[in-house]
Design an enzyme around this catalytic site. Structure first.
Site, mmCIF file in Angstrom:
data_model
loop_
_atom_site.group_PDB
_atom_site.id
_atom_site.type_symbol
_atom_site.label_atom_id
_atom_site.label_comp_id
_atom_site.label_asym_id
_atom_site.label_seq_id
_atom_site.Cartn_x
_atom_site.Cartn_y
_atom_site.Cartn_z
ATOM 1 N N GLU A 178 0.988 -1.235 -0.162
ATOM 2 C CA GLU A 178 -0.028 -0.108 -0.318
ATOM 3 C C GLU A 178 1.126 1.028 -0.337
ATOM 4 O OE1 GLU A 178 -3.414 -0.772 3.098
ATOM 5 O OE2 GLU A 178 -3.616 -1.713 2.152
ATOM 6 N N GLU A 364 -5.303 -8.402 0.851
ATOM 7 C CA GLU A 364 -5.928 -8.106 1.377
ATOM 8 C C GLU A 364 -7.526 -7.679 1.682
ATOM 9 O OE1 GLU A 364 -4.117 -5.429 4.544
ATOM 10 O OE2 GLU A 364 -2.012 -6.010 3.706
HETATM 11 C C1 FCB Z 1 -4.585 -2.699 5.113
HETATM 12 C C2 FCB Z 1 -3.414 -2.834 6.360
HETATM 13 C C3 FCB Z 1 -3.177 -3.464 7.169
HETATM 14 C C4 FCB Z 1 -3.848 -3.192 8.484
HETATM 15 C C5 FCB Z 1 -5.036 -3.735 7.646
HETATM 16 C C6 FCB Z 1 -6.727 -3.368 8.120
HETATM 17 O O1 FCB Z 1 -4.219 -0.633 5.145
HETATM 18 O O2 FCB Z 1 -2.374 -2.721 4.594
HETATM 19 O O3 FCB Z 1 -1.664 -3.645 7.595
HETATM 20 O O4 FCB Z 1 -3.550 -2.304 9.180
HETATM 21 O O5 FCB Z 1 -5.945 -2.555 6.649
#
Ligand code: FCB
Length: 456
Positions: A178, A364
């Site tokens: 990110e 994620e």
């Molecule tokens: C994302 C991050 C991860 C975690 C999630 C909830 O943005 O990559 O580390 O904090 O959110």
């Protein structure tokens, strides 16, 4: 209860996604490891940031976190017991180079990750490593951090060392997690480490991070046979707050910095000119050849998907003149993030149409709720279970459309240190009691397990 389907949702089976699909959980070093003073680890920007009052909502830090540094065998057992075949984790750069760079890496840091990776392979978990998930060595921040071009060179050296040492066993490499968050939450909003509030600095950080992404791709390929390399972007489907021309134009601008600022240069299109022109003298310094470096072909695109955003025009508000609205009457997690499996379908369809990446991984996706441990020790997190199930249904729809998504990593294996929110937000499929370090699989984790084991 756990291995029955939710009655009103269609039946979902692992086999719907094909035999080669990667199923995993995601974690990151600073959020789970703890042991910040052990085996020669240096200080990271997050250690420094947490130590200053007012930065972390519960005044905590990742100093102990899930104590994963000592409890990793148990945690990998948990990941394997779910029936996952892959596991995404990150390396703490300050464990490898405590001062950020140097001639000799810290062997004890390398040994830890070597043991961890062996532990994954012994359990049938394919290691997916992230090189940078936000824990920059503080020594580099003292020299200006990512805003200083020297940090790019330091990242290349660090990647070279890590890929030489672990490349015989790790095939899947994620350069950055990110970059938007690294750049803007850390250097413009000041909510994450290093806590700066300067838009221009954030834009330079962003550019340097992207250059560093491109530069390490050939390094990894040189050191790792058959490596697969990509970045994990946080992307959002965006909707205009109204159909007025102003809100529609604002949404396009917001998309320009949130999504296209990364997707365009990665796909060889350079920075989007509409945004570049808006930035004026705040635009980053770009060296000759940088855009070619950023566009170095990757093997996959990682997408972290959490929520859509609703955008309105905000005349006079910063350079972008946009505002993200709190739209009423939408379903939200306890964190306040909108729940929208449809948004995931919209986002992936858009990315596939506009950029045609060869392979996409959902690196994620997850939700935070206020979990309660009942008197019998169970955590009946029905909302998270439903969130997961609905997002996997959306994922099946995406795959059925022919969009090349080849894997899904749930955030997260464990409740952990959620950055500026400390331990107040739980995202785990496994509950962690931060007083005793006891782990308990939640209902959502049991659901994922029964889905992955085909018990449904
Ligand atoms: C994302 C991050 C991860 C975690 C999630 C909830 O943005 O990559 O580390 O904090 O959110």
């Amino acid at each position: 209860m756990t291995n029955t389907r939710t009655n009103d949702l269609p039946l979902l089976k692992r086999s719907d996604f094909g035999a080669d699909f990667r199923w995993g959980c995601s974690t990151s070093s600073y959020q789970i490891e703890g042991a910040v003073l052990e085996d020669g680890r240096g200080e990271s920007i997050w250690d420094r940031f947490c130590a200053a009052p007012g930065h972390i909502r519960d005044a905590s830090s990742g100093a102990v976190a899930c104590d994963h540094y000592h409890r990793w065998p148990q945690d990998l057992d948990m990941a394997a017991s779910l029936g996952t075949n892959a596991y995404r984790f990150s390396i703490a750069w300050p464990r490898i180079f405590p001062e950020g760079r140097g001639r000799i890496p810290n062997q004890r840091g390398l040994d830890f990750y070597s043991r961890l990776v062996d532990g994954m392979l012994e359990r049938g978990l394919e290691p997916w490593v992230t090189l940078y998930h936000w824990d920059l060595p503080q020594a580099l921040q003292d020299q200006g951090g990512w805003a200083n071009r020297d940090t790019v060179a330091a990242f290349v050296e660090y990647t070279d060392v890590v890929s030489r040492h672990l490349g015989d066993r790790i095939k899947h490499w994620i350069t950055h997690n990110e970059p938007w968050c690294t750049a803007f939450i850390g250097n413009h909003e000041g909510v994450h480490a290093p806590g700066l509030k300067n838009f221009q600095t954030a834009l330079q950080v962003c550019h340097n991070v992207m250059v560093s992404h491109g530069l390490v791709i050939p390094v990894i390929r040189r050191n790792v046979a058959a490596a697969e390399v990509g970045a994990a972007l946080s992307l959002h489907p965006l909707y205009a707050a109204s159909d007025s021309a102003r809100d529609v134009a604002a949404t396009r601008r917001h998309d320009g910095l949130r999504n296209r600022w990364f997707l365009d240069p990665l796909h060889g299109r350079g920075y989007p000119s509409d945004i570049w022109n808006l930035l004026g003298d705040k635009a980053p310094i770009v060296h000759e050849g940088d855009l070619q470096v950023i566009a170095t072909p990757t093997d996959f695109l990682g997408i972290n998907y959490y929520f859509p955003e609703v955008v309105a025009d905000a005349p006079g508000l910063g350079v972008m003149e946009t505002r993200v609205m709190e739209s009423p009457n939408v379903e939200r997690t306890a964190f306040g993030w909108e729940v929208s499996p449809d948004g995931m379908v919209a986002l992936l369809s858009r990315v596939a149409t506009d950029y045609q990446p060869p392979v996409i991984y959902l690196t994620e996706n997850g939700s935070s709720y206020e979990d309660v441990v009942s008197s019998n020790g169970e955590i009946d997190d029905i909302e998270r279970r439903r969130y997961l199930e609905r997002h996997l249904l959306a994922l099946r729809e995406i795959v059925t459309k022919g969009i090349p998504v080849k894997g899904y990593f749930a955030w997260s294996l464990l409740d952990n240190f959620e950055w500026a929110e400390g331990y107040l937000r739980r995202f785990g499929l496994t509950h962690v009691d931060f007083h005793t370090q006891q782990r308990r699989l939640k209902l959502s984790g049991k659901w994922y397990r029964s889905f992955l084991r085909g018990e449904r």
